[in-house]
Design a protein around this motif. Structure first.
Motif, PDB file in Angstrom:
ATOM      1  N   GLN A 164       7.937 -32.821  53.733  1.00  0.00           N
ATOM      2  CA  GLN A 164       7.881 -31.823  52.675  1.00  0.00           C
ATOM      3  C   GLN A 164       8.207 -30.448  53.239  1.00  0.00           C
ATOM      4  N   VAL A 165       8.883 -29.645  52.424  1.00  0.00           N
ATOM      5  CA  VAL A 165       9.207 -28.272  52.814  1.00  0.00           C
ATOM      6  C   VAL A 165       7.933 -27.436  52.729  1.00  0.00           C
ATOM      7  N   THR A 166       7.644 -26.717  53.805  1.00  0.00           N
ATOM      8  CA  THR A 166       6.437 -25.889  53.871  1.00  0.00           C
ATOM      9  C   THR A 166       6.752 -24.410  54.024  1.00  0.00           C
ATOM     10  N   LEU A 167       8.015 -24.080  54.282  1.00  0.00           N
ATOM     11  CA  LEU A 167       8.424 -22.688  54.471  1.00  0.00           C
ATOM     12  C   LEU A 167       9.867 -22.544  54.029  1.00  0.00           C
ATOM     13  N   PHE A 168      10.156 -21.470  53.319  1.00  0.00           N
ATOM     14  CA  PHE A 168      11.511 -21.211  52.847  1.00  0.00           C
ATOM     15  C   PHE A 168      12.046 -19.901  53.420  1.00  0.00           C
ATOM     16  N   ASP A 169      13.372 -19.865  53.597  1.00  0.00           N
ATOM     17  CA  ASP A 169      14.127 -18.633  53.747  1.00  0.00           C
ATOM     18  C   ASP A 169      13.892 -17.805  55.002  1.00  0.00           C
ATOM     19  N   LEU A 170      13.975 -18.411  56.150  1.00  0.00           N
ATOM     20  CA  LEU A 170      14.135 -17.629  57.374  1.00  0.00           C
ATOM     21  C   LEU A 170      15.645 -17.429  57.491  1.00  0.00           C
ATOM     22  N   ILE A 171      16.101 -16.225  57.218  1.00  0.00           N
ATOM     23  CA  ILE A 171      17.525 -15.961  57.052  1.00  0.00           C
ATOM     24  C   ILE A 171      18.171 -15.510  58.353  1.00  0.00           C
ATOM     25  N   GLY A 172      19.303 -16.116  58.659  1.00  0.00           N
ATOM     26  CA  GLY A 172      20.159 -15.694  59.761  1.00  0.00           C
ATOM     27  C   GLY A 172      21.512 -15.314  59.186  1.00  0.00           C
ATOM     28  N   ALA A 173      22.325 -14.633  59.962  1.00  0.00           N
ATOM     29  CA  ALA A 173      23.632 -14.191  59.471  1.00  0.00           C
ATOM     30  C   ALA A 173      24.525 -15.363  59.054  1.00  0.00           C
ATOM     31  N   ASN A 174      24.336 -16.534  59.663  1.00  0.00           N
ATOM     32  CA  ASN A 174      25.192 -17.673  59.331  1.00  0.00           C
ATOM     33  C   ASN A 174      24.412 -18.833  58.710  1.00  0.00           C
ATOM     34  N   GLY A 175      23.299 -18.524  58.040  1.00  0.00           N
ATOM     35  CA  GLY A 175      22.577 -19.583  57.351  1.00  0.00           C
ATOM     36  C   GLY A 175      21.112 -19.293  57.173  1.00  0.00           C
ATOM     37  N   VAL A 176      20.356 -20.372  56.977  1.00  0.00           N
ATOM     38  CA  VAL A 176      18.941 -20.247  56.645  1.00  0.00           C
ATOM     39  C   VAL A 176      18.159 -21.385  57.303  1.00  0.00           C
ATOM     40  N   VAL A 177      16.903 -21.115  57.611  1.00  0.00           N
ATOM     41  CA  VAL A 177      15.988 -22.130  58.126  1.00  0.00           C
ATOM     42  C   VAL A 177      14.885 -22.320  57.096  1.00  0.00           C
ATOM     43  N   ASN A 178      14.627 -23.577  56.742  1.00  0.00           N
ATOM     44  CA  ASN A 178      13.485 -23.947  55.911  1.00  0.00           C
ATOM     45  C   ASN A 178      12.610 -24.862  56.754  1.00  0.00           C
ATOM     46  N   GLY A 179      11.314 -24.608  56.767  1.00  0.00           N
ATOM     47  CA  GLY A 179      10.409 -25.401  57.584  1.00  0.00           C
ATOM     48  C   GLY A 179       9.926 -26.643  56.855  1.00  0.00           C
ATOM     49  N   ILE A 180       9.731 -27.734  57.616  1.00  0.00           N
ATOM     50  CA  ILE A 180       9.209 -28.976  57.047  1.00  0.00           C
ATOM     51  C   ILE A 180       8.023 -29.462  57.883  1.00  0.00           C
ATOM     52  N   ASN A 181       7.229 -30.353  57.300  1.00  0.00           N
ATOM     53  CA  ASN A 181       5.998 -30.817  57.947  1.00  0.00           C
ATOM     54  C   ASN A 181       6.133 -32.182  58.624  1.00  0.00           C
ATOM     55  N   GLY A 182       7.340 -32.630  58.849  1.00  0.00           N
ATOM     56  CA  GLY A 182       7.546 -33.927  59.489  1.00  0.00           C
ATOM     57  C   GLY A 182       8.883 -33.973  60.204  1.00  0.00           C
ATOM     58  N   ILE A 183       9.077 -35.046  60.937  1.00  0.00           N
ATOM     59  CA  ILE A 183      10.333 -35.248  61.668  1.00  0.00           C
ATOM     60  C   ILE A 183      11.061 -36.407  61.014  1.00  0.00           C
ATOM     61  N   LEU A 184      12.324 -36.188  60.678  1.00  0.00           N
ATOM     62  CA  LEU A 184      13.141 -37.196  60.022  1.00  0.00           C
ATOM     63  C   LEU A 184      13.876 -38.007  61.085  1.00  0.00           C
ATOM     64  N   ALA A 185      13.299 -39.132  61.444  1.00  0.00           N
ATOM     65  CA  ALA A 185      13.888 -39.988  62.483  1.00  0.00           C
ATOM     66  C   ALA A 185      15.140 -40.652  61.946  1.00  0.00           C
ATOM     67  N   PRO A 186      16.189 -40.716  62.762  1.00  0.00           N
ATOM     68  CA  PRO A 186      17.438 -41.357  62.315  1.00  0.00           C
ATOM     69  C   PRO A 186      17.252 -42.873  62.198  1.00  0.00           C
ATOM     70  N   ALA A 187      18.160 -43.479  61.435  1.00  0.00           N
ATOM     71  CA  ALA A 187      18.140 -44.937  61.310  1.00  0.00           C
ATOM     72  C   ALA A 187      18.446 -45.566  62.666  1.00  0.00           C
ATOM     73  N   LYS A 188      17.787 -46.655  62.965  1.00  0.00           N
ATOM     74  CA  LYS A 188      18.035 -47.360  64.235  1.00  0.00           C
ATOM     75  C   LYS A 188      19.321 -48.144  64.111  1.00  0.00           C
ATOM     76  N   LYS A 189      20.107 -48.080  65.183  1.00  0.00           N
ATOM     77  CA  LYS A 189      21.404 -48.774  65.163  1.00  0.00           C
ATOM     78  C   LYS A 189      21.318 -50.105  65.859  1.00  0.00           C
TER      79      LYS A 189
END
Length: 189
Positions: A164-189
């Protein structure tokens, strides 16, 4: 006429629901707070990430994987950055193992970055256009789905991982950071 009234009602309901997700909320079971923070003046998304101490582990991981060089140029990018608590919830030794394996760490982190700038307002627009659901593509080509779960914005990746998103809008010149409360592990190959 009835169809028009129904459509207006549906749009209003989606707008109200989307607006609720972005109000400051607190989940007492997880002790996380959703907030909006705007950081002006960061040179890039890596600088925006560095501007909040709650994301210092994500910053260290981006640097260890060598993604900082990529994320400092080009863009725009949106980073859905796991907070320090999310990294601390990894199994014992897993973070150290990842930090020693830049390729595996890079694969993990690329699943948290999308091309395009998706701050709070942009996400609301995307959810409204998608009737409560939006799909983005990570920089490694994987789908990332945004949905409302109750009053919270949830991300789900291709392997079914969610956060879940827990923080919005840490702005940088080339984009934005939104904070989340978990790690999205990639699918196992």
């Amino acid at each position: 006429m009835k169809k028009s009234l129904l459509m207006v009602g549906a749009v209003l309901a989606i707008n109200l629901t989307a607006s609720r997700v972005f109000a400051q909320t607190q989940d007492t079971t997880k002790k996380t707070t959703t907030t909006t923070t705007t950081t002006e003046g960061a040179a890039d998304v890596v600088g925006a990430l560095a501007s909040n101490a709650d994301y210092s582990t994500a910053l260290a991981a981006v640097k260890a994987a060598g993604l900082d060089a990529t994320l400092k140029i080009g863009g725009p990018y949106t980073i859905f950055a796991p907070n320090n608590v999310a990294f601390s919830n990894l199994p014992a030794g897993k973070l150290d193992s990842l930090l020693k394996d830049p390729a595996a760490l890079g694969t993990l982190l690329k699943g948290h970055v999308v091309t395009g700038k998706y701050g709070k307002a942009d996400i609301i627009k995307a959810l409204n256009a998608g009737k409560g659901k939006a799909s983005l593509t990570t920089i490694d080509g994987q789908p990332l789905t945004l949905t409302l779960v109750g009053s919270k914005l949830q991300l789900t990746n291709a392997s079914g991982g969610s956060a879940q998103v827990t923080l919005f809008d840490l702005i940088g010149a080339n984009g934005v950071v939104n904070g989340i409360n978990g790690i999205l592990a990639p699918a196992k190959k």
